[in-house]
Enzyme design. Structure first.
Site, PDB file in Angstrom:
ATOM      1  NE  ARG A 104      46.002  34.444  38.812  1.00 61.31           N
ATOM      2  CZ  ARG A 104      45.121  35.417  38.929  1.00 61.31           C
ATOM      3  NH1 ARG A 104      43.959  35.330  38.337  1.00 61.31           N
ATOM      4  NH2 ARG A 104      45.392  36.488  39.627  1.00 61.31           N
ATOM      5  NE  ARG A 149      39.931  43.795  36.888  1.00 57.95           N
ATOM      6  CZ  ARG A 149      40.486  42.934  37.736  1.00 57.95           C
ATOM      7  NH1 ARG A 149      40.860  43.322  38.934  1.00 57.95           N
ATOM      8  NH2 ARG A 149      40.652  41.675  37.405  1.00 57.95           N
TER       9      ARG A 149
HETATM   10  P1  AP5 Z   1      43.550  39.698  38.900  1.00 62.37           P
HETATM   11  O1  AP5 Z   1      43.453  41.154  38.895  1.00 62.37           O
HETATM   12  O2  AP5 Z   1      44.435  39.047  39.888  1.00 62.37           O
HETATM   13  O3  AP5 Z   1      42.069  39.109  38.928  1.00 62.37           O
HETATM   14  P2  AP5 Z   1      41.369  37.939  39.811  1.00 62.37           P
HETATM   15  O4  AP5 Z   1      42.271  36.926  40.388  1.00 62.37           O
HETATM   16  O5  AP5 Z   1      40.296  37.428  38.947  1.00 62.37           O
HETATM   17  O6  AP5 Z   1      40.913  38.680  41.051  1.00 62.37           O
HETATM   18  P3  AP5 Z   1      40.141  40.022  41.095  1.00 62.37           P
HETATM   19  O7  AP5 Z   1      41.122  41.159  40.992  1.00 62.37           O
HETATM   20  O8  AP5 Z   1      38.999  40.020  40.137  1.00 62.37           O
HETATM   21  O9  AP5 Z   1      39.472  39.973  42.510  1.00 62.37           O
HETATM   22  P4  AP5 Z   1      40.074  39.999  43.974  1.00 62.37           P
HETATM   23  O10 AP5 Z   1      39.993  38.638  44.562  1.00 62.37           O
HETATM   24  O11 AP5 Z   1      41.405  40.695  44.018  1.00 62.37           O
HETATM   25  O12 AP5 Z   1      38.963  40.877  44.652  1.00 62.37           O
HETATM   26  P5  AP5 Z   1      38.946  42.445  45.031  1.00 62.37           P
HETATM   27  O13 AP5 Z   1      39.716  42.660  46.276  1.00 62.37           O
HETATM   28  O14 AP5 Z   1      39.246  43.296  43.841  1.00 62.37           O
HETATM   29  O15 AP5 Z   1      44.019  39.181  37.457  1.00 62.37           O
HETATM   30  C1  AP5 Z   1      43.442  39.716  36.282  1.00 62.37           C
HETATM   31  C2  AP5 Z   1      43.959  38.968  35.057  1.00 62.37           C
HETATM   32  O16 AP5 Z   1      45.395  39.098  34.982  1.00 62.37           O
HETATM   33  C3  AP5 Z   1      43.716  37.462  35.055  1.00 62.37           C
HETATM   34  O17 AP5 Z   1      42.419  37.143  34.590  1.00 62.37           O
HETATM   35  C4  AP5 Z   1      44.812  36.989  34.100  1.00 62.37           C
HETATM   36  O18 AP5 Z   1      44.480  37.250  32.759  1.00 62.37           O
HETATM   37  C5  AP5 Z   1      45.974  37.897  34.487  1.00 62.37           C
HETATM   38  N1  AP5 Z   1      46.797  37.313  35.567  1.00 62.37           N
HETATM   39  C6  AP5 Z   1      46.904  37.747  36.850  1.00 62.37           C
HETATM   40  N2  AP5 Z   1      47.725  36.954  37.547  1.00 62.37           N
HETATM   41  C7  AP5 Z   1      48.148  35.987  36.681  1.00 62.37           C
HETATM   42  C8  AP5 Z   1      48.981  34.868  36.823  1.00 62.37           C
HETATM   43  N3  AP5 Z   1      49.564  34.552  37.998  1.00 62.37           N
HETATM   44  N4  AP5 Z   1      49.185  34.091  35.741  1.00 62.37           N
HETATM   45  C9  AP5 Z   1      48.633  34.373  34.552  1.00 62.37           C
HETATM   46  N5  AP5 Z   1      47.796  35.419  34.348  1.00 62.37           N
HETATM   47  C10 AP5 Z   1      47.557  36.221  35.418  1.00 62.37           C
HETATM   48  O19 AP5 Z   1      37.388  42.573  45.387  1.00 62.37           O
HETATM   49  C11 AP5 Z   1      36.400  42.463  44.371  1.00 62.37           C
HETATM   50  C12 AP5 Z   1      35.303  43.507  44.630  1.00 62.37           C
HETATM   51  O20 AP5 Z   1      34.614  43.161  45.827  1.00 62.37           O
HETATM   52  C13 AP5 Z   1      35.857  44.938  44.855  1.00 62.37           C
HETATM   53  O21 AP5 Z   1      34.926  45.831  44.302  1.00 62.37           O
HETATM   54  C14 AP5 Z   1      35.939  45.075  46.387  1.00 62.37           C
HETATM   55  O22 AP5 Z   1      35.779  46.419  46.804  1.00 62.37           O
HETATM   56  C15 AP5 Z   1      34.767  44.188  46.839  1.00 62.37           C
HETATM   57  N6  AP5 Z   1      34.999  43.469  48.083  1.00 62.37           N
HETATM   58  C16 AP5 Z   1      36.169  42.928  48.535  1.00 62.37           C
HETATM   59  N7  AP5 Z   1      35.988  42.304  49.712  1.00 62.37           N
HETATM   60  C17 AP5 Z   1      34.655  42.431  50.015  1.00 62.37           C
HETATM   61  C18 AP5 Z   1      33.839  41.964  51.109  1.00 62.37           C
HETATM   62  N8  AP5 Z   1      34.355  41.256  52.130  1.00 62.37           N
HETATM   63  N9  AP5 Z   1      32.514  42.263  51.078  1.00 62.37           N
HETATM   64  C19 AP5 Z   1      31.979  42.976  50.042  1.00 62.37           C
HETATM   65  N10 AP5 Z   1      32.703  43.458  48.983  1.00 62.37           N
HETATM   66  C20 AP5 Z   1      34.026  43.164  48.968  1.00 62.37           C
END
Ligand code: AP5
Length: 217
Positions: free
Chosen positions: A90, A157
């Site tokens: 990241r 969440r």
């Molecule tokens: P993490 O869980 O990785 O959060 P993020 O990167 O902010 O990503 P999200 O999980 O929020 O979203 P996503 O891109 O995976 O989307 P999703 O598929 O769920 O990390 C959480 C926390 O952990 C961080 O803030 C940090 O504190 C810590 N952390 C993690 N990794 C770290 C690292 N390397 N270093 C340090 N700290 C770390 O989709 C989102 C929503 O949209 C879902 O509801 C889904 O159903 C929907 N959706 C998906 N695709 C579509 C589409 N094409 N059209 C419509 N809806 C859609």
């Protein structure tokens, strides 16, 4: 040797959704630091207790903790089989640490506008028991707020509150991830995929970008 792919993108871009589908199709493990950290928080392990406050504030979990998690997971699944990494690295420091463990074949940036981030994350729900993700608009459970897989109640969440999402986008994505995106681009490893579209359409774009477009869903 299987494909070794990193998925990058803003919060809510669909990294988790697409990483699961891609890993299935490439027959490689999916490793998601966010999922691993949330499981540790649910189980209240020492790691979970140390990570929770950072996650709730929308900040990165300390470097050494996440690198240790990734190192352990890559050993457990045998990184030579290939992998889809979701949420790691990241920033450039994490990418350097990954480079000391393994090479990668490519990085995919799933690009979506900020307004879409807010729209998707306000409708995201997660199973309190097994961690499966839903979206009340684009990917709803069969029965209201109940997990299809295990029957447990869904919840929002804690880091999907609007002020925390804004911090994840503005501080994590803009400040930490974007310089990493530039670095992967300079090294010829980056492919940018438009993440605005339905889930299947985005999967097709990713498979096409990887030269795997002939594979069936
Ligand atoms: P993490 O869980 O990785 O959060 P993020 O990167 O902010 O990503 P999200 O999980 O929020 O979203 P996503 O891109 O995976 O989307 P999703 O598929 O769920 O990390 C959480 C926390 O952990 C961080 O803030 C940090 O504190 C810590 N952390 C993690 N990794 C770290 C690292 N390397 N270093 C340090 N700290 C770390 O989709 C989102 C929503 O949209 C879902 O509801 C889904 O159903 C929907 N959706 C998906 N695709 C579509 C589409 N094409 N059209 C419509 N809806 C859609």
């Amino acid at each position: 040797m299987g494909r070794r792919i990193v998925l990058l993108g803003p919060p809510g871009a669909g990294k988790g959704t697409q990483a699961r589908r891609l890993a299935r199709r490439l027959d490689v493990p999916h490793i998601a630091t966010g999922d691993l950290l949330r499981a540790a928080v649910r189980e209240q392990t020492e790691l979970g207790r140390r990570a929770q406050a950072h996650m709730d504030r929308g900040e990165l979990v300390p470097h050494d903790l996440v690198v240790a998690i990734i190192r352990a997971q890559l050993e457990k699944v045998d990184g030579k089989r290939g992998f889809v990494l979701d949420g790691f690295p990241r920033n450039k420091r994490q990418a350097h640490a990954l480079g000391e463990i393994t090479d990668i074949d490519g990085a995919i940036l799933i690009d979506i506008p900020r307004e879409e981030v807010i729209r998707r994350l306000s409708a995201r729900r997660i199973c309190a028991n097994c961690g499966r993700t839903y979206n009340l608009i684009s990917d709803p459970p069969q029965s209201d707020e109940i997990c299809d897989a295990c029957g447990s109640r869904l919840k929002q969440r804690s880091d999907d509150k609007p002020q925390v999402v804004a911090k994840r986008y503005d501080l994590q994505y803009n400040v930490e991830v974007k310089p990493l995106v530039d670095s992967y681009r300079e090294r010829g490893l980056l492919v940018v995929v438009d993440g605005d579209g339905d889930i299947e359409t985005v999967t097709r774009r990713i498979l096409d970008a990887l030269g795997e477009g002939g594979r069936t869903a």
